[in-house]
Design a protein around this motif. Structure first.
Motif, PDB file in Angstrom:
ATOM      1  N   GLY A  26       3.030  15.744 -22.700  1.00 25.25           N
ATOM      2  CA  GLY A  26       4.356  15.907 -23.618  1.00 25.25           C
ATOM      3  C   GLY A  26       5.533  16.434 -22.184  1.00 25.25           C
ATOM      4  N   ILE A  27       5.422  17.411 -21.715  1.00 25.89           N
ATOM      5  CA  ILE A  27       6.629  17.537 -20.494  1.00 25.89           C
ATOM      6  C   ILE A  27       6.877  16.747 -19.810  1.00 25.89           C
ATOM      7  CG2 ILE A  27       7.160  19.340 -18.701  1.00 25.89           C
ATOM      8  CD1 ILE A  27       4.713  20.959 -19.567  1.00 25.89           C
ATOM      9  N   ARG A  28       5.965  15.831 -19.264  1.00 23.21           N
ATOM     10  CA  ARG A  28       7.036  14.687 -18.370  1.00 23.21           C
ATOM     11  C   ARG A  28       7.453  13.499 -19.548  1.00 23.21           C
ATOM     12  NH1 ARG A  28       9.658  12.656 -17.114  1.00 23.21           N
ATOM     13  NH2 ARG A  28       9.298  10.878 -15.712  1.00 23.21           N
ATOM     14  N   LEU A  29       7.131  13.685 -21.045  1.00 21.33           N
ATOM     15  CA  LEU A  29       8.358  12.513 -22.307  1.00 21.33           C
ATOM     16  C   LEU A  29       9.732  13.921 -21.646  1.00 21.33           C
ATOM     17  CD1 LEU A  29       5.824  12.041 -24.373  1.00 21.33           C
ATOM     18  CD2 LEU A  29       6.368  10.259 -22.780  1.00 21.33           C
ATOM     19  N   LEU A  30       9.395  15.003 -22.396  1.00 23.19           N
ATOM     20  CA  LEU A  30      10.572  15.744 -22.178  1.00 23.19           C
ATOM     21  C   LEU A  30      11.512  15.084 -21.191  1.00 23.19           C
ATOM     22  CD1 LEU A  30      12.249  17.583 -23.975  1.00 23.19           C
ATOM     23  CD2 LEU A  30      11.422  19.314 -23.017  1.00 23.19           C
ATOM     24  N   ILE A  31      11.081  15.846 -19.977  1.00 21.60           N
ATOM     25  CA  ILE A  31      12.411  15.701 -18.716  1.00 21.60           C
ATOM     26  C   ILE A  31      12.635  14.624 -18.259  1.00 21.60           C
ATOM     27  CG2 ILE A  31      12.627  16.470 -16.091  1.00 21.60           C
ATOM     28  CD1 ILE A  31       9.901  18.905 -16.940  1.00 21.60           C
ATOM     29  N   PRO A  32      13.473  14.420 -17.831  1.00 20.20           N
ATOM     30  CA  PRO A  32      14.310  12.888 -17.592  1.00 20.20           C
ATOM     31  C   PRO A  32      14.169  13.435 -16.025  1.00 20.20           C
ATOM     32  CG  PRO A  32      16.288  14.785 -17.654  1.00 20.20           C
ATOM     33  CD  PRO A  32      15.000  15.519 -18.493  1.00 20.20           C
ATOM     34  N   GLY A  33      13.983  11.923 -15.955  1.00 18.54           N
ATOM     35  CA  GLY A  33      13.843  10.855 -13.316  1.00 18.54           C
ATOM     36  C   GLY A  33      12.256  11.782 -13.169  1.00 18.54           C
ATOM     37  N   GLU A  34      12.262  12.919 -11.983  1.00 21.22           N
ATOM     38  CA  GLU A  34      11.539  13.099 -11.609  1.00 21.22           C
ATOM     39  C   GLU A  34      11.155  14.685 -11.269  1.00 21.22           C
ATOM     40  OE1 GLU A  34      10.736  11.905  -7.440  1.00 21.22           O
ATOM     41  OE2 GLU A  34      13.018  10.925  -7.245  1.00 21.22           O
ATOM     42  N   PHE A  35      10.117  15.048 -10.823  1.00 23.41           N
ATOM     43  CA  PHE A  35      10.179  16.577 -11.270  1.00 23.41           C
ATOM     44  C   PHE A  35       8.824  16.929 -10.197  1.00 23.41           C
ATOM     45  CE2 PHE A  35       8.563  16.076 -15.040  1.00 23.41           C
ATOM     46  CZ  PHE A  35       7.426  16.624 -14.975  1.00 23.41           C
ATOM     47  N   ARG A  36       9.107  17.950  -9.352  1.00 18.15           N
ATOM     48  CA  ARG A  36       7.479  18.275  -8.952  1.00 18.15           C
ATOM     49  C   ARG A  36       6.881  18.899  -9.316  1.00 18.15           C
ATOM     50  NH1 ARG A  36       8.767  14.287  -6.950  1.00 18.15           N
ATOM     51  NH2 ARG A  36       8.971  13.141  -5.139  1.00 18.15           N
ATOM     52  N   PRO A  37       5.634  19.250 -10.366  1.00  9.97           N
ATOM     53  CA  PRO A  37       4.808  21.309 -10.357  1.00  9.97           C
ATOM     54  C   PRO A  37       3.864  20.752  -9.284  1.00  9.97           C
ATOM     55  CG  PRO A  37       4.519  18.706 -11.723  1.00  9.97           C
ATOM     56  CD  PRO A  37       5.064  18.218 -10.103  1.00  9.97           C
ATOM     57  N   ILE A  38       4.174  22.858  -9.271  1.00  7.86           N
ATOM     58  CA  ILE A  38       3.172  23.378  -8.592  1.00  7.86           C
ATOM     59  C   ILE A  38       1.885  23.110  -9.605  1.00  7.86           C
ATOM     60  CG2 ILE A  38       1.895  25.392  -7.774  1.00  7.86           C
ATOM     61  CD1 ILE A  38       5.416  26.786  -7.690  1.00  7.86           C
ATOM     62  N   ALA A  39       0.201  22.672  -9.096  1.00  4.59           N
ATOM     63  CA  ALA A  39      -0.989  22.581  -9.077  1.00  4.59           C
ATOM     64  C   ALA A  39      -1.351  23.508  -8.718  1.00  4.59           C
ATOM     65  CB  ALA A  39      -0.830  21.147  -8.914  1.00  4.59           C
ATOM     66  N   LYS A  40      -2.633  24.122  -9.709  1.00  5.99           N
ATOM     67  CA  LYS A  40      -4.021  24.309  -8.268  1.00  5.99           C
ATOM     68  C   LYS A  40      -4.803  23.715  -7.919  1.00  5.99           C
ATOM     69  CE  LYS A  40      -6.758  24.765 -12.714  1.00  5.99           C
ATOM     70  NZ  LYS A  40      -7.353  25.977 -13.209  1.00  5.99           N
ATOM     71  N   LYS A  41      -5.410  24.174  -6.776  1.00  9.15           N
ATOM     72  CA  LYS A  41      -6.431  22.853  -5.450  1.00  9.15           C
ATOM     73  C   LYS A  41      -7.399  22.184  -6.824  1.00  9.15           C
ATOM     74  CE  LYS A  41      -9.045  26.502  -3.723  1.00  9.15           C
ATOM     75  NZ  LYS A  41     -10.148  26.502  -2.899  1.00  9.15           N
ATOM     76  N   GLU A  42      -7.774  23.077  -7.781  1.00  8.28           N
ATOM     77  CA  GLU A  42      -9.280  22.659  -8.709  1.00  8.28           C
ATOM     78  C   GLU A  42      -8.783  21.471  -9.120  1.00  8.28           C
ATOM     79  OE1 GLU A  42      -9.569  26.790  -8.359  1.00  8.28           O
ATOM     80  OE2 GLU A  42      -7.781  25.679  -8.501  1.00  8.28           O
ATOM     81  N   LEU A  43      -7.056  21.029  -9.508  1.00  8.04           N
ATOM     82  CA  LEU A  43      -7.473  19.786  -9.754  1.00  8.04           C
ATOM     83  C   LEU A  43      -7.439  18.409  -9.355  1.00  8.04           C
ATOM     84  CD1 LEU A  43      -3.767  20.447 -11.945  1.00  8.04           C
ATOM     85  CD2 LEU A  43      -5.957  20.424 -12.992  1.00  8.04           C
ATOM     86  N   LEU A  44      -7.842  18.416  -8.048  1.00 10.09           N
ATOM     87  CA  LEU A  44      -7.994  17.657  -7.256  1.00 10.09           C
ATOM     88  C   LEU A  44      -9.137  17.134  -7.292  1.00 10.09           C
ATOM     89  CD1 LEU A  44      -6.391  18.957  -4.006  1.00 10.09           C
ATOM     90  CD2 LEU A  44      -5.453  17.171  -5.270  1.00 10.09           C
ATOM     91  N   LYS A  45     -10.334  18.319  -7.738  1.00  7.03           N
ATOM     92  CA  LYS A  45     -11.531  17.246  -8.506  1.00  7.03           C
ATOM     93  C   LYS A  45     -11.475  16.552  -9.818  1.00  7.03           C
ATOM     94  CE  LYS A  45     -13.186  22.094  -6.543  1.00  7.03           C
ATOM     95  NZ  LYS A  45     -13.791  23.374  -6.951  1.00  7.03           N
ATOM     96  N   ILE A  46     -10.913  16.156  -9.955  1.00 12.10           N
ATOM     97  CA  ILE A  46     -10.794  15.355 -11.552  1.00 12.10           C
ATOM     98  C   ILE A  46     -10.711  14.207 -10.979  1.00 12.10           C
ATOM     99  CG2 ILE A  46      -9.701  15.004 -13.483  1.00 12.10           C
ATOM    100  CD1 ILE A  46      -8.406  17.331 -13.916  1.00 12.10           C
ATOM    101  N   PRO A  47     -10.920  13.005 -11.431  1.00  9.70           N
ATOM    102  CA  PRO A  47     -11.647  11.881 -10.611  1.00  9.70           C
ATOM    103  C   PRO A  47     -10.181  11.073 -11.154  1.00  9.70           C
ATOM    104  CG  PRO A  47     -13.832  11.902 -11.444  1.00  9.70           C
ATOM    105  CD  PRO A  47     -12.721  13.494 -12.143  1.00  9.70           C
ATOM    106  N   VAL A  48      -9.756  10.142 -10.469  1.00 12.31           N
ATOM    107  CA  VAL A  48      -8.012   9.585 -10.063  1.00 12.31           C
ATOM    108  C   VAL A  48      -7.471   9.919 -10.500  1.00 12.31           C
ATOM    109  CG1 VAL A  48      -7.807   7.719 -11.476  1.00 12.31           C
ATOM    110  CG2 VAL A  48     -10.082   7.887 -10.752  1.00 12.31           C
ATOM    111  N   PHE A  49      -7.526  11.124 -11.659  1.00 10.50           N
ATOM    112  CA  PHE A  49      -5.926  12.179 -11.854  1.00 10.50           C
ATOM    113  C   PHE A  49      -5.800  13.195 -10.590  1.00 10.50           C
ATOM    114  CE2 PHE A  49      -4.044  15.705 -13.787  1.00 10.50           C
ATOM    115  CZ  PHE A  49      -2.770  15.512 -13.796  1.00 10.50           C
TER     116      PHE A  49
END
Length: 241
Positions: A88-111
């Protein structure tokens, strides 16, 4: 009902994974080629978010787009209640941006590959990692790209509307003298509660508030700015829920 929830959850995971894989080249290659091409990668992220919404019957009611000027850098400050916030946030914000992400998300396959390429990953348990991430965010903003910060630091697992905010986003906003856009996601938590894999279809509101100016503020004003943003987002939540 439990069986239907499990079947639907499996369907959501299939949609998430299959289309992430299919669109992965369009997302990753431009991001790896550098700033001149990264906007293309973010278009494919928008496309993935739209497909995800259409095929899972999770509809995003996007509000406040008129408060966001294209080709303007902002510090987007959002609440965070569910993984369903992200499309939803990606659909709302026009153009590109850089989120801050926690390192645990790196473990999700493909994503995890996309997280590494499209976000600023921070190890919250490591002070040096936090410092390096902040410096990288400053460089991104100087390059004309916005950033997204989940001000609570993690998903809200309580019954409170908002958890206390961390200082980071507000220090960066004052340091760069760039305005804050408050984002409020409403209704994502009940559809996919934090820490659970039971997902339900439904409607989620994503609301962008008016920019909060930081012009003339100094580091002495961090707490005041943080409280103002907190109160603004609380007001947006109550008005739209």
């Amino acid at each position: 009902m439990k069986i239907l929830v499990k079947i639907y959850t499996l369907w959501v995971l299939i949609v998430f994974t299959v289309f992430m894989i299919l669109l992965l080249p369009g997302i990753m290659i431009p991001l790896l080629l550098g700033p001149k091409f990264s906007r293309i990668g973010y278009f494919f992220l928008w496309l993935w978010s739209w497909i995800f919404s259409m095929l899972t019957f999770i509809r995003y009611d996007l509000r406040g787009r008129e408060n966001i000027r294209k080709n303007t850098s902002y510090i987007y400050v959002s609440n965070h209640t569910s993984f369903l916030d992200i499309p939803g946030i990606r659909l709302l914000i026009p153009g590109e941006f850089r989120p801050i992400a926690k390192k645990e998300l790196l473990k999700i396959p493909v994503f995890g590959f996309i997280v590494k390429a499209a976000t600023v990953v921070v190890d919250r348990s490591n002070a040096q990692s936090r410092k390096q991430s902040i410096e990288k965010l400053r460089d991104i903003l100087k390059g004309g790209i916005s950033i997204l910060v989940f001000a609570e630091g993690t998903q809200n697992r309580t019954t409170e509307i908002l958890q206390p905010f961390k200082d980071g986003a507000f220090r960066i906003a004052i340091d760069t003298q760039l305005p804050i856009i408050p984002l409020v996601v409403i209704g994502a938590g009940p559809l996919m509660p934090p820490g659970k894999m039971d997902i339900k279809p439904g409607n989620i509101k994503v609301v962008a508030g008016e920019p909060i100016s930081v012009e003339g503020l100094t580091t002495d004003d961090v707490q005041t700015l943080k409280q103002k943003t907190f109160d603004t987002m609380l007001g947006i939540y109550k008005k739209n829920s």
